[in-house]
Design an enzyme around this catalytic site. Structure first.
Site, PDB file in Angstrom:
ATOM      1  N   LEU A   1     -14.450 -40.216   6.294  1.00  0.00           N
ATOM      2  CA  LEU A   1     -14.863 -39.584   4.865  1.00  0.00           C
ATOM      3  C   LEU A   1     -13.862 -38.698   4.104  1.00  0.00           C
ATOM      4  O   LEU A   1     -14.108 -37.949   3.085  1.00  0.00           O
ATOM      5  CB  LEU A   1     -16.173 -38.750   5.330  1.00  0.00           C
TER       6      LEU A   1
ATOM      7  N   ASP B   1     -16.687 -37.103  21.401  1.00  0.00           N
ATOM      8  CA  ASP B   1     -15.051 -36.840  21.295  1.00  0.00           C
ATOM      9  C   ASP B   1     -14.508 -35.311  21.278  1.00  0.00           C
ATOM     10  O   ASP B   1     -15.166 -34.662  20.503  1.00  0.00           O
ATOM     11  CB  ASP B   1     -14.436 -37.635  20.491  1.00  0.00           C
TER      12      ASP B   1
ATOM     13  N   TYR C   1      -9.217 -28.146  20.335  1.00  0.00           N
ATOM     14  CA  TYR C   1     -10.329 -28.045  19.365  1.00  0.00           C
ATOM     15  C   TYR C   1     -10.870 -26.558  19.864  1.00  0.00           C
ATOM     16  O   TYR C   1     -11.349 -26.067  20.844  1.00  0.00           O
ATOM     17  CB  TYR C   1     -11.387 -28.969  19.380  1.00  0.00           C
TER      18      TYR C   1
END
Length: 386
Positions: free
Chosen positions: A224, A61, A66
């Protein structure tokens, strides 16, 4: 570039359908946010992706924004160098923020940016299509019908097979489905949302009616909590950590760790670490909702074993255990981190009701029930943009 085609071996990976679509995706995938093309470039990117692929991950992904497009460039370069058969890969990217924000149409979900942005992403990736294209944010300045029609045009042209949303409200997703249904078009199949032990309301409550009504699945990010749930920040910010390397981006998050709420989170992470290290439970057959689960191995051995894992693996397995989670997107800055995170596959069959109750007791944030504000027919229109 390798001349020999790299063949895919799923190893012990678990597969689920992406929402109610027919696309099978690995329960754990690899994402490029902040790392691939950002803090990690060159050969290390190749090492990370190959390690993930060799371990059974075939879904990757990224997004146009990004590292200002560098993530797509690096990922595309590595996939070409590894010479992986395209049909063995699931590549997803996201459109909204653009890479050049100088013009009024260089961002957002207009037909113009969706089509031009997708073509630019494909050029950076070196691909003729992606498997799933996400709307990276909702765009209240564009009529939802225009956005739905544009995504369906991209599907019809073979530039993507499915479209999905990311960080959309339940109301926005419902509206997209209503419009798609009225037009006889394809609606979004999944939602890419934040979901971790400290961030539960949207994925577990707000979206609950959408899971029931449309079979929507999630592709979760930051499971996380940007590393908080690994325990690495229990005693400060270590050198080379995500909070250290992206100090400005996570400035507010780091400051919050010094607050009473932040210190309470650290206390809970310490308790979760004890549970991960010391808990014991019998292994049981692993199965969830039939529409969601496809696995290589039907169940784990029926034996007794201690949990004996890391807090990171426990936290990832906890998100993966939800029947509404299609895939958990992992972030990694090294090959070792990929393998460490994939220990969550070993933890999944050990998440008995007793263990899950212990987790809930530590977290103390279990939601009372789903929100039910999503209506079959939406009232009112979208806000005008001036």
């Amino acid at each position: 570039m390798s001349t020999e085609e790299l063949k895919y071996d799923p190893k012990n990976m678990v597969f689920r359908r992406l929402g109610n679509s027919g696309l099978r995706v690995p329960l754990f995938s690899l994402g490029g946010w902040l790392t691939l093309g950002g803090t990690v470039t060159g050969d290390p990117v190749k090492d990370i992706i190959k390690t993930a692929f060799d371990a059974g991950i075939n879904m990757f992904d990224t997004a146009e924004t990004y590292a200002d497009g560098q993530s797509e460039l690096e990922m595309g370069r590595v996939l070409r160098e590894l010479n992986i058969r395209r049909s063995d890969l699931i590549i997803t990217t996201k459109i909204f923020f653009g890479t050049d924000k100088s013009g009024p149409n260089s961002t957002g979900l207009s037909r113009k940016h969706l089509i031009e942005g997708t073509r630019a992403s494909l050029a950076r990736l070196g691909l003729s299509y992606v498997d799933v294209l996400f709307a990276h944010r909702p765009d209240p300045t564009v009529p939802i019908e225009e956005t739905v029609r544009a995504f369906n045009w991209l599907i019809d042209q073979g530039l993507t097979f499915y479209w999905a949303t990311s960080e959309w409200s339940a109301r926005d997703i419902e509206e997209a489905h209503q419009v798609a249904g009225r037009l006889g078009m394809v609606g979004p199949v999944a939602e890419q949302c934040q979901h971790h032990m400290f961030w539960r309301e949207r994925p577990e409550a707000e979206y609950a009616p959408l899971y029931a009504r449309y079979g929507m699945g999630t592709t979760t990010w930051s499971s996380l909590a940007s590393g908080l749930l690994t325990g690495k920040y229990n005693d400060g910010i270590p050198e080379g950590s995500r909070f250290n390397q992206h100090s400005e981006f996570f400035k507010k998050t780091v400051q919050e760790l010094e607050s009473p709420e932040g210190k309470e989170k650290i206390r809970k992470v310490r308790e979760l670490t004890k549970l991960a290290n010391e808990g014991a439970s019998p292994l049981v057959p692993y199965s969830l909702a039939p529409r969601q689960v496809l696995t290589n191995s039907a169940c784990a051995p029926l034996t007794t074993a201690e949990l004996q894992t890391t807090p990171a693996a426990l936290a990832l397995a906890w998100v993966a255990a939800s029947p509404n989670t299609s895939t958990v997107i992992l972030g990694a800055s090294s090959p070792e981190q990929v393998l460490e995170n994939l220990k969550a596959l070993e933890v999944l069959p050990r998440l008995t009701p007793e263990i899950l109750e212990k987790v809930e007791a530590i977290l103390g944030n279990k939601l009372a029930g789903p929100q039910t504000f999503v209506r079959t027919a939406l009232e009112g229109g979208r806000k005008a943009f001036y």
